[in-house]
Design an enzyme around this catalytic site. Sequence first.
Site, PDB file in Angstrom:
ATOM      1  N   SER A 143       8.822  25.987   4.905  1.00  0.00           N
ATOM      2  CA  SER A 143       8.083  26.486   6.084  1.00  0.00           C
ATOM      3  C   SER A 143       8.940  26.440   7.352  1.00  0.00           C
ATOM      4  O   SER A 143       8.421  26.276   8.450  1.00  0.00           O
ATOM      5  CB  SER A 143       6.829  25.636   6.300  1.00  0.00           C
ATOM      6  OG  SER A 143       7.196  24.290   6.525  1.00  0.00           O
ATOM      7  N   ASN A 198       2.440  13.831   6.526  1.00  0.00           N
ATOM      8  CA  ASN A 198       1.059  14.260   6.775  1.00  0.00           C
ATOM      9  C   ASN A 198       0.597  13.938   8.196  1.00  0.00           C
ATOM     10  O   ASN A 198      -0.101  14.738   8.824  1.00  0.00           O
ATOM     11  CB  ASN A 198       0.105  13.606   5.767  1.00  0.00           C
ATOM     12  CG  ASN A 198       0.422  14.027   4.354  1.00  0.00           C
ATOM     13  OD1 ASN A 198       1.208  14.945   4.150  1.00  0.00           O
ATOM     14  ND2 ASN A 198      -0.162  13.345   3.373  1.00  0.00           N
ATOM     15  N   THR A 250     -27.151  49.928  31.048  1.00  0.00           N
ATOM     16  CA  THR A 250     -27.632  49.290  29.827  1.00  0.00           C
ATOM     17  C   THR A 250     -27.662  50.421  28.811  1.00  0.00           C
ATOM     18  O   THR A 250     -27.921  51.576  29.177  1.00  0.00           O
ATOM     19  CB  THR A 250     -29.043  48.669  29.987  1.00  0.00           C
ATOM     20  OG1 THR A 250     -29.961  49.704  30.320  1.00  0.00           O
ATOM     21  CG2 THR A 250     -29.087  47.600  31.065  1.00  0.00           C
ATOM     22  N   HIS A 251     -27.358  50.119  27.572  1.00  0.00           N
ATOM     23  CA  HIS A 251     -27.230  51.135  26.525  1.00  0.00           C
ATOM     24  C   HIS A 251     -26.199  52.209  26.901  1.00  0.00           C
ATOM     25  O   HIS A 251     -26.314  53.356  26.463  1.00  0.00           O
ATOM     26  CB  HIS A 251     -28.571  51.818  26.212  1.00  0.00           C
ATOM     27  CG  HIS A 251     -29.703  50.870  25.988  1.00  0.00           C
ATOM     28  ND1 HIS A 251     -30.094  50.448  24.733  1.00  0.00           N
ATOM     29  CD2 HIS A 251     -30.523  50.228  26.861  1.00  0.00           C
ATOM     30  CE1 HIS A 251     -31.111  49.598  24.845  1.00  0.00           C
ATOM     31  NE2 HIS A 251     -31.380  49.444  26.125  1.00  0.00           N
ATOM     32  N   SER A 262       2.417  60.934  26.728  1.00  0.00           N
ATOM     33  CA  SER A 262       2.438  61.480  25.380  1.00  0.00           C
ATOM     34  C   SER A 262       3.738  62.258  25.177  1.00  0.00           C
ATOM     35  O   SER A 262       4.259  62.856  26.110  1.00  0.00           O
ATOM     36  CB  SER A 262       1.243  62.412  25.198  1.00  0.00           C
ATOM     37  OG  SER A 262       1.526  63.410  24.239  1.00  0.00           O
ATOM     38  N   TYR A 298      -4.615  15.148   2.090  1.00  0.00           N
ATOM     39  CA  TYR A 298      -3.736  16.265   2.450  1.00  0.00           C
ATOM     40  C   TYR A 298      -3.624  17.191   1.252  1.00  0.00           C
ATOM     41  O   TYR A 298      -3.432  16.738   0.126  1.00  0.00           O
ATOM     42  CB  TYR A 298      -2.338  15.758   2.858  1.00  0.00           C
ATOM     43  CG  TYR A 298      -1.403  16.917   3.154  1.00  0.00           C
ATOM     44  CD1 TYR A 298      -1.411  17.540   4.397  1.00  0.00           C
ATOM     45  CD2 TYR A 298      -0.564  17.429   2.165  1.00  0.00           C
ATOM     46  CE1 TYR A 298      -0.597  18.631   4.661  1.00  0.00           C
ATOM     47  CE2 TYR A 298       0.256  18.526   2.418  1.00  0.00           C
ATOM     48  CZ  TYR A 298       0.231  19.118   3.663  1.00  0.00           C
ATOM     49  OH  TYR A 298       1.028  20.203   3.917  1.00  0.00           O
ATOM     50  N   GLN A 340      -0.644  23.669   5.001  1.00  0.00           N
ATOM     51  CA  GLN A 340       0.557  24.235   5.626  1.00  0.00           C
ATOM     52  C   GLN A 340       0.286  25.647   6.157  1.00  0.00           C
ATOM     53  O   GLN A 340       0.928  26.106   7.086  1.00  0.00           O
ATOM     54  CB  GLN A 340       1.680  24.260   4.583  1.00  0.00           C
ATOM     55  CG  GLN A 340       2.994  24.801   5.089  1.00  0.00           C
ATOM     56  CD  GLN A 340       4.123  24.532   4.093  1.00  0.00           C
ATOM     57  OE1 GLN A 340       4.401  23.397   3.774  1.00  0.00           O
ATOM     58  NE2 GLN A 340       4.741  25.581   3.595  1.00  0.00           N
ATOM     59  N   LYS A 351      -0.763  27.136  10.086  1.00  0.00           N
ATOM     60  CA  LYS A 351       0.074  27.424  11.254  1.00  0.00           C
ATOM     61  C   LYS A 351       0.381  28.913  11.490  1.00  0.00           C
ATOM     62  O   LYS A 351       0.235  29.375  12.623  1.00  0.00           O
ATOM     63  CB  LYS A 351       1.346  26.581  11.196  1.00  0.00           C
ATOM     64  CG  LYS A 351       1.045  25.120  11.568  1.00  0.00           C
ATOM     65  CD  LYS A 351       2.169  24.182  11.311  1.00  0.00           C
ATOM     66  CE  LYS A 351       2.352  23.819   9.870  1.00  0.00           C
ATOM     67  NZ  LYS A 351       1.147  23.203   9.222  1.00  0.00           N
TER      68      LYS A 351
HETATM   69  N1  ARG Z   1       4.927  21.519   5.902  1.00  0.00           N
HETATM   70  C1  ARG Z   1       3.781  20.678   5.759  1.00  0.00           C
HETATM   71  C2  ARG Z   1       2.605  21.276   6.516  1.00  0.00           C
HETATM   72  O1  ARG Z   1       2.811  22.095   7.342  1.00  0.00           O
HETATM   73  C3  ARG Z   1       4.076  19.340   6.323  1.00  0.00           C
HETATM   74  C4  ARG Z   1       3.361  18.228   5.617  1.00  0.00           C
HETATM   75  C5  ARG Z   1       3.889  18.152   4.253  1.00  0.00           C
HETATM   76  N2  ARG Z   1       3.288  17.109   3.512  1.00  0.00           N
HETATM   77  C6  ARG Z   1       3.414  17.074   2.198  1.00  0.00           C
HETATM   78  N3  ARG Z   1       2.835  16.117   1.608  1.00  0.00           N
HETATM   79  N4  ARG Z   1       4.060  17.962   1.524  1.00  0.00           N
HETATM   80  O2  ARG Z   1       1.480  20.939   6.298  1.00  0.00           O
END
Ligand code: ARG
Length: 504
Positions: free
Chosen positions: A26, A114, A159-160, A281, A321, A326, A329
């Site tokens: 990641s 974690n 309105t509407h 355009s 966890y 992961q 993100k």
């Molecule tokens: N890359 C992992 C995440 O974003 C970090 C935590 C990883 N923990 C693990 N037990 N593999 O969540």
Amino acid sequence: MKDGKKLWSGRFQADMDQRTQDFTESTETDLRLVEYDIWGSQTHAIMLTKQRIISDTDLQQIILCLDQVDQDFKAGNFELDPQNEDVHMNVELYLIEGVGAEFGGKLHTARSRNDQILTDVRLYLRQQILEMQQQLSGLCRSFLFIADQHYYTVMPGYTHTQHAQPISLGFWATAYVSKFLRDLKRFDSAYMLINQNPLGSAALAGTSFPIDRGLTAELLGFDGVQEHALDVISSRDFILETLSTLSILMVGLSRFCEEIIYWTTYEFRIAALDDQFASGSSIMPQKKNADLAELTRGRTGRVIGALIDVLTNLKGLPMGYNRDLQEDKPPLWQALDVVQSCLSILPDMLKTTNFDTDRMAQLCEANFIMATELANYLVAEHDIPFRQCHEIVGRIVGELSRSGRTFADRDQTQRLLSERGIDLKTGQLQRVLDPVDALQNNRSVGGTSPTEVKRMSQNFSTQLDEIGVQISSRLSRIDRARKKTRQIVDLVLGGKSLTTIEID
Ligand code: ARG
């Protein structure tokens, strides 16, 4: 990897398949977290030493190397190697390679990736929230700037999407401030839950080492410790709360943009964008398009999609966890990027928009927008029950519109009223049908009267000032925590023993 081996490879006999490696790493996503991962590691090492879990010598070596990686990163000389999985492993390996496992290998005592990942994300996210609050306050200020010039500018209220009652342009502009202030408050409440220290939860169960979670909280500028270790490492509701705040905000931005898009059409023609904030355009020479507004509207789905993505991710996860986490993100980053890019441009697009106030006034004359006012007048001055007035005015509107007329035909309106036993002098009718008068008459709390709109606008401005003060105080609290960590790092680098350094 150390000597081509993962730091966790003790129990494994074969190396990881390259496809497994590529599938699980990641590093690209984690790039935003490097500086926070280093800060978290510095405070963890300081805390371990203060608690006598590692020695001053260990700390000196660790801090020296973490400082080096920090400098390398800032100079663009530290890259995250995908072979090393994530930000945590990359930083730890740098350390172990730099000062040897004898010292570097001690940093991960009483800590897990974690709780580390949560520390990094929370540190990053709180900063983003404060920045978005600043941007959104800027947008509110642009609306107030418009309101300030247009307390008496009449325009149709809808309105509407049909003419309803006259409002002022200032009333319209302050409506958005009223709405976006709630988004600012939602950010505030998300911030309070985000700014809690997860570090020290370790993998899921806490630790037998005598750690001090309050100390890392203090050095990282967290407002408190998020205690329950299993909950800490399992939960991502702070991300959901952020994404739902971003989604609600984005829907608001999209609705505003929708108005700009059709207000700038030939059919409406009540607003015109400044050239700097419009596009043309390639084929049609006459075009001037509201692309910023359209792209904001068009990108809203990405933010909502991010919320749905993470909600769906979480719904099947047991406590603990899970690697699925992961995946929280990329959608979060995406939503932050979309919202921030919209907020970086919309305030100026709005501020430079030219509102055609003559056309707004014409539209208010051209139709039956004053019908409610006329009915209200009959209630007030002729003591007729409202329902009956509604019926009378409704019939007059029906007759006028069937003959292709509007209230603009004052004589006919006057005749139709008179047929129903209501005699109004021309001047009087003129006043009753004047939209500016109607604005001024709506003095109820929150109504369109210039006094009310000015009052609300001042109140909103004060609230924005207060939010501004809160943002600055949070930013300086973060800055103080950074400086405090830096000060300790410098003392340690200067050879001081932590036992002689006063931290609190
Ligand atoms: N890359 C992992 C995440 O974003 C970090 C935590 C990883 N923990 C693990 N037990 N593999 O969540």
